[in-house]
Design an enzyme around this catalytic site. Structure first.
Site, PDB file in Angstrom:
ATOM      1  N   GLU A 158      46.799  42.761  42.963  1.00 33.82           N
ATOM      2  CA  GLU A 158      46.335  43.960  43.861  1.00 33.82           C
ATOM      3  C   GLU A 158      47.495  44.195  44.888  1.00 33.82           C
ATOM      4  O   GLU A 158      47.395  44.108  46.266  1.00 33.82           O
ATOM      5  CB  GLU A 158      45.163  43.696  44.673  1.00 33.82           C
ATOM      6  CG  GLU A 158      43.968  43.583  43.869  1.00 33.82           C
ATOM      7  CD  GLU A 158      42.540  43.410  44.484  1.00 33.82           C
ATOM      8  OE1 GLU A 158      41.633  43.664  44.043  1.00 33.82           O
ATOM      9  OE2 GLU A 158      42.638  42.887  45.882  1.00 33.82           O
ATOM     10  N   GLU A 310      38.944  42.642  37.238  1.00 34.27           N
ATOM     11  CA  GLU A 310      37.660  42.139  38.252  1.00 34.27           C
ATOM     12  C   GLU A 310      36.612  42.970  38.614  1.00 34.27           C
ATOM     13  O   GLU A 310      36.733  44.236  38.279  1.00 34.27           O
ATOM     14  CB  GLU A 310      38.393  41.820  39.509  1.00 34.27           C
ATOM     15  CG  GLU A 310      39.411  40.721  39.748  1.00 34.27           C
ATOM     16  CD  GLU A 310      40.006  40.768  41.310  1.00 34.27           C
ATOM     17  OE1 GLU A 310      39.385  41.080  42.297  1.00 34.27           O
ATOM     18  OE2 GLU A 310      40.977  40.120  41.430  1.00 34.27           O
TER      19      GLU A 310
END
Length: 659
Positions: A158, A310
């Site tokens: 991320e 995710e």
């Protein structure tokens, strides 16, 4: 794989749907690892991601290497038939790095240092950080590149850091010199004649730090471009290291959905596998639509199958109030991702943590353990994915509508000095995608300079800044017979955020049948604009038409009788944001006129239908049972039963129908 060919998701899936998630065994004693493997196999888990936040474990002090536990885990996963997505741990440097090398820590726009103790505490421009990151990546690739458990590399996690510090300032100046070559060109692009901001030396240029009043929009726009590029440099540096060791193993890094700071179109071109993290709010009545938007965008960036890196099996821990998913919703939303092109369904994380900042963020194995509802639902989903994998893995989706999106246009339009702080680009984008989703129309996303000819309909919710190449592409698309629908505040500025003469590019005004755009009329929070047949929200415009073929007019107020919607030929312009049902109906009529229809007719309100390859997914997002007309005879892969003409789905139920 031929010489020079890049690996892809298919090289990791090998005909399966990948199923699993982030595994952080350093949080648990070794005896728990064997219990985890037993539960993984029972749930159908075939992939785990190791090492995402393990830097301090792997390198407890500068230059040290502690690979023993990871050796054991790699061997354990391989012995049990579970593939490993091996992460470089560079998203979360160890505390010793910031302590010994303060230059690795990012600085905020008001000069505050972001310290260790959380994560993502690294400066993307720090030579020291990059040197340590390259070293740990090199050693991981050398040690595990030949391990039979390795199926994919996951770089960092991320990417989302900003830095306004001195080292970032020096890098920003280098980036600007490369982009503009001369100070005269930079001053012209930034419009520095305004407010006496002209630069006479490169050394005088800084990142947009906290000012007395509004910042220079050109400077802010370029700093956003620079930040995306610096993070991309960090990614590609690590990617190139692992590629050198394992050219046959695909590489990814996970996007956050529709994140402001990253030009994901450009990033996707540098990835072998495009992956995303997706966390819709289970209490949001439009959570499924948000999921569909992210899935459509990620599939479009991947140009095919993609990876859901995710999601949450239950509640997250970062909303004000964190609700669990009702029974069946986790399965429903996971299968929605597969319907819209995912070949991997994964979670953060495998086992819910007992300590740390995310101990209340759910895992596939919750604090309730093996007997808990969450794990039992995870087991059911694993069996479902195994059943449908042979029929869907690697299959593509055909969409009749393209939604145009560009990060640079978003960045340019987000300046603090805009006409309405209520106009937030992501909200406008979601509103238009919601209208198409509720009209049951399958959509791709595209960049405004992409080839648009495969799509009968192209919609532009809002692209404030457009390059000349983008405008030429839209004009050519319409000339070639495509149907174009544009929302307000499109084509206002060029790539330097310089307002185009007339407040909209002249070529676009001619395309839509607009003689003069006199004024923009933003609307207050409770204000609407009455139009023929609907009410507009958020925005309106004072337009003098030229020679449109069709108009829908404003009724009453200052804009009475003026066009709210114009059509000239196959080009439509919508100068307000119609209320949701009105926008849905408008886009559905335009699409039908262009020959684009839903996969199934007469779908109930909360039912979604998507065709992937030859397989039809039908998903009930409602809490009540529904009956759906599905003409013909099909085989439901999930229940192994025949379905003829009609299908009944309970709350949050899914059917996966093969002809």
């Amino acid at each position: 794989m031929t010489a020079g060919e890049r690996p892809g998701l298919a090289d990791a899936t090998r005909g399966r749907l990948l199923y699993g998630g982030d595994y952080n065994p350093e949080q648990w004693p070794e005896e728990t690892w064997h219990e985890d493997v037993r539960l993984m196999k029972a749930a159908g888990v075939n992939s785990v991601t190791l090492g995402v936040f393990s830097w301090s474990t792997l390198e407890p002090e500068p230059g040290a290497r502690e690979f023993g536990p990871l050796d054991t885990l790699m061997d354990l996963m391989h012995a049990n038939g579970i593939g490993v997505v091996l992460a470089t741990p560079t998203a979360s440097p160890p505390p010793w790095m910031g302590r010994l090398h303060p230059d690795t820590l990012p600085v905020t726009e008001d000069g505050r240092t972001e310290w260790w103790g959380g994560r993502q505490h690294f400066s993307h421009s720090s030579a020291t950080y990059r040197r340590y990151a390259a070293a740990i990546t090199e050693d991981l690739a050398a040690r595990y590149g030949g391990h039979p458990a390795l199926t994919m590399w996951h770089i960092n996690n991320e990417y989302c850091t900003y830095d306004h510090g001195d080292e970032a300032a020096a890098a920003f100046r280098r980036w600007l010199r490369e982009r503009y070559r001369t100070l005269d060109a930079l001053n012209e692009a930034w419009g520095t004649a305004f407010w006496s901001q002209g630069y006479d030396t490169w050394d005088g240029i800084l990142p947009p730090r906290l000012p007395h009043y509004l910042r220079n929009p050109g400077q802010v726009l370029d700093f956003r471009r620079f930040t995306s590029d610096m993070l991309l440099e960090c990614y590609t540096a690590e990617r190139d290291i692992v590629r050198r060791h394992t050219p046959h193993i695909p590489v990814t890094s996970n996007f956050m959905p529709l994140w402001f700071g990253q030009d994901a179109w450009r990033w996707a071109e540098e990835e072998d596998v495009v992956s995303v993290d997706l966390y819709p709010d289970p209490r949001d009545p439009l959570g499924a639509q948000h999921g569909a938007l992210v899935q459509d965008m990620t599939r479009s960036q991947a140009r095919g199958p993609w990876m859901l890196m995710e999601q949450a099996a239950g509640p997250v821990n970062w909303r004000g109030v964190n609700h669990p998913k009702p029974r069946g919703m986790n399965r429903l939303w996971s299968l929605q991702a597969v319907a819209r092109g995912a070949d991997a369904v994964c979670y953060f994380q495998w086992r819910q943590s007992r300590q740390g900042a995310e101990k209340f963020h759910s895992g596939m194995v919750s604090h309730a353990g093996e007997d808990g509802r969450t794990y039992q639902e995870v087991k059911r989903l694993g069996a479902d994915l195994a059943r449908i994998a042979p029929e869907v893995t690697g299959r593509h989706i055909t969409a009749g509508v393209a939604v145009l999106h560009d990060w640079h246009a978003w960045w340019a339009g987000a300046h603090d000095g805009r006409l309405s702080s209520r106009v937030e680009y992501p909200d406008v984008l979601r509103a238009w995608h919601r209208a198409l989703w509720q009209a049951h129309l399958t959509t791709d996303f595209a960049h405004p300079e992409h080839d648009l000819t495969p799509y009968p309909v192209v919609v532009v919710p809002q692209l404030y800044a457009l390059t000349d190449a983008s405008i030429d592409n839209l004009l050519a698309y319409v000339r070639q017979g495509g149907t174009l629908v544009c929302g307000f505040l499109t084509g206002v500025a060029d790539e330097d955020d310089r307002v185009r003469p007339g407040g909209m590019d002249a070529r676009l005004r001619e395309l839509f049948g607009i003689r003069t755009l006199h004024e923009w009329w933003p609307l207050e929070a409770e204000e609407t604009a009455a139009c023929e047949g609907f009410r507009g929200t958020l925005w309106s415009e004072e337009i003098e038409p030229a020679d449109p073929d069709h108009t829908i007019r404003y009724k009453g107020g200052e804009l009475d009788g003026m066009p709210a919607v114009l059509r000239k030929g196959r080009a439509w312009y919508v100068s307000t944001l119609p209320e949701p049902e009105a926008l849905r109906d408008l886009l559905a009529r335009i699409a039908e006129g262009a020959g684009v229809r839903p996969v199934l007719d007469g779908l109930p309100e909360h039912v979604e239908a998507v065709r992937r390859g030859e397989v039809l997914f039908v998903l009930n997002h409602g809490r009540e049972p529904v009956t759906v007309e599905v003409p013909g005879t099909h085989h439901d892969l999930l229940t192994d039963t025949a379905v003829t003409d009609r299908l009944t789905l309970g709350r949050y139920e899914v059917a996966v129908l093969r002809p």
